[in-house]
Design a protein around this motif. Structure first.
Motif, short mmCIF file in Angstrom:
data_model
loop_
_atom_site.label_atom_id
_atom_site.label_comp_id
_atom_site.label_asym_id
_atom_site.label_seq_id
_atom_site.Cartn_x
_atom_site.Cartn_y
_atom_site.Cartn_z
N VAL A 89 3.71 2.25 -3.58
CA VAL A 89 4.19 1.04 -2.91
C VAL A 89 4.22 -0.09 -3.93
CG1 VAL A 89 3.66 -0.62 -1.07
CG2 VAL A 89 3.18 1.80 -0.72
N PRO A 90 5.33 -0.84 -3.99
CA PRO A 90 5.39 -1.97 -4.92
C PRO A 90 4.28 -2.99 -4.64
CG PRO A 90 7.55 -1.52 -4.00
CD PRO A 90 6.57 -0.66 -3.26
N ASN A 91 3.88 -3.70 -5.68
CA ASN A 91 2.76 -4.63 -5.57
C ASN A 91 2.99 -5.69 -4.50
OD1 ASN A 91 0.16 -5.50 -6.46
ND2 ASN A 91 1.16 -7.21 -7.49
N SER A 92 4.17 -6.29 -4.46
CA SER A 92 4.43 -7.37 -3.49
C SER A 92 4.39 -6.85 -2.06
CB SER A 92 5.77 -8.04 -3.77
OG SER A 92 6.81 -7.08 -3.73
N VAL A 93 4.91 -5.65 -1.83
CA VAL A 93 4.86 -5.06 -0.49
C VAL A 93 3.41 -4.71 -0.13
CG1 VAL A 93 5.64 -3.13 0.94
CG2 VAL A 93 7.23 -4.21 -0.67
N GLY A 94 2.68 -4.18 -1.09
CA GLY A 94 1.28 -3.84 -0.86
C GLY A 94 0.45 -5.06 -0.52
N VAL A 95 0.68 -6.17 -1.24
CA VAL A 95 -0.03 -7.42 -0.94
C VAL A 95 0.30 -7.87 0.48
CG1 VAL A 95 -0.19 -9.87 -1.52
CG2 VAL A 95 -0.25 -8.16 -3.33
N ALA A 96 1.57 -7.80 0.84
CA ALA A 96 1.96 -8.22 2.19
C ALA A 96 1.29 -7.34 3.24
CB ALA A 96 3.48 -8.16 2.34
N ILE A 97 1.26 -6.04 3.03
CA ILE A 97 0.63 -5.13 3.99
C ILE A 97 -0.86 -5.41 4.11
CG2 ILE A 97 -0.02 -2.71 4.37
CD1 ILE A 97 2.74 -1.95 3.16
N VAL A 98 -1.54 -5.61 2.99
CA VAL A 98 -2.98 -5.87 3.02
C VAL A 98 -3.28 -7.20 3.72
CG1 VAL A 98 -4.98 -6.37 1.56
CG2 VAL A 98 -3.52 -4.43 1.04
N VAL A 99 -2.51 -8.24 3.41
CA VAL A 99 -2.74 -9.56 4.03
C VAL A 99 -2.44 -9.50 5.53
CG1 VAL A 99 -1.93 -11.95 4.10
CG2 VAL A 99 -2.41 -10.86 1.92
N ILE A 100 -1.38 -8.83 5.91
CA ILE A 100 -1.07 -8.70 7.34
C ILE A 100 -2.18 -7.92 8.05
CG2 ILE A 100 0.50 -7.60 9.00
CD1 ILE A 100 2.80 -8.41 7.08
N GLY A 101 -2.69 -6.88 7.39
CA GLY A 101 -3.82 -6.13 7.97
C GLY A 101 -5.05 -7.00 8.14
#
Length: 180
Positions: A59-71
């Motif tokens: 998973v790209p870093n920016s998408v991963g950051v978004a997923i983690v923050v949303i979680g």
């Protein structure tokens, strides 16, 4: 010789104690900045393992950051809603708890043989200052409200720190590698 060494030791101890006092006072004065920052650091540390796992999965870093923050936001929303319903349930049952407390205090006083000396439980509870308990709960709620006032600052700090986590090893290597 011993006298000057003792003076030096005492002077060093006093300077150390003064430094601790100044540090504590400084942290207390800067708590409006320090507390949200430390909470952001804590949330970042909690979010790094899921982000690393997502990166290993491609998973790209920016998408991963978004997923983690949303979680994280979802977890906080669920916790706040659970606490909110628990507080609402507790406040609706306060009269029941008051009645049970009165019964238990009366039972304890009867068993100890103190019921005649103290009088009713209402007299006993009148001697206790409920304002102190209310002030304590109010202070706690103000602290929680203060954290929520800084929600966006904390959220943005976490996003930026998580976004930079992936590049920290490269930056450390560049900083400590000699340019010669």
């Amino acid at each position: 010789m011993t006298n000057s060494k003792t003076r030096t030791d005492v002077r060093g101890l006093l300077i150390s104690l003064a430094a601790v006092v100044v540090l504590i006072y400084g942290l207390k004065a800067a708590q409006t900045i320090v507390v949200p920052f430390l909470l952001s650091v804590f949330l970042t540390v909690v979010g790094v393992p899921p982000l690393a796992w997502l990166r290993r999965k491609g998973v790209p870093n920016s998408v991963g950051v978004a997923i983690v923050v949303i979680g994280m936001v979802l977890v906080v929303v669920v916790l706040v809603s659970l606490i909110g319903t628990s507080v609402a349930d507790f406040t609706s049952r306060i009269p029941y708890y008051q009645e049970r407390l009165d019964q238990q205090i009366t039972t304890i006083l009867d068993r100890l043989g103190l019921a005649d000396r103290i009088g009713s439980t209402r007299d006993l509870l009148a001697a206790v200052d409920p304002g102190a308990a209310i002030d304590m709960v109010g202070g706690l709620l103000n602290s929680v409200t203060g954290i929520f006032n800084y929600t966006f600052l904390i959220l943005f700090s976490v996003v930026f720190m998580l976004a930079e986590v992936a590049s920290i090893p490269n930056k450390l290597e560049a900083a400590f590698t000699s340019s010669a």
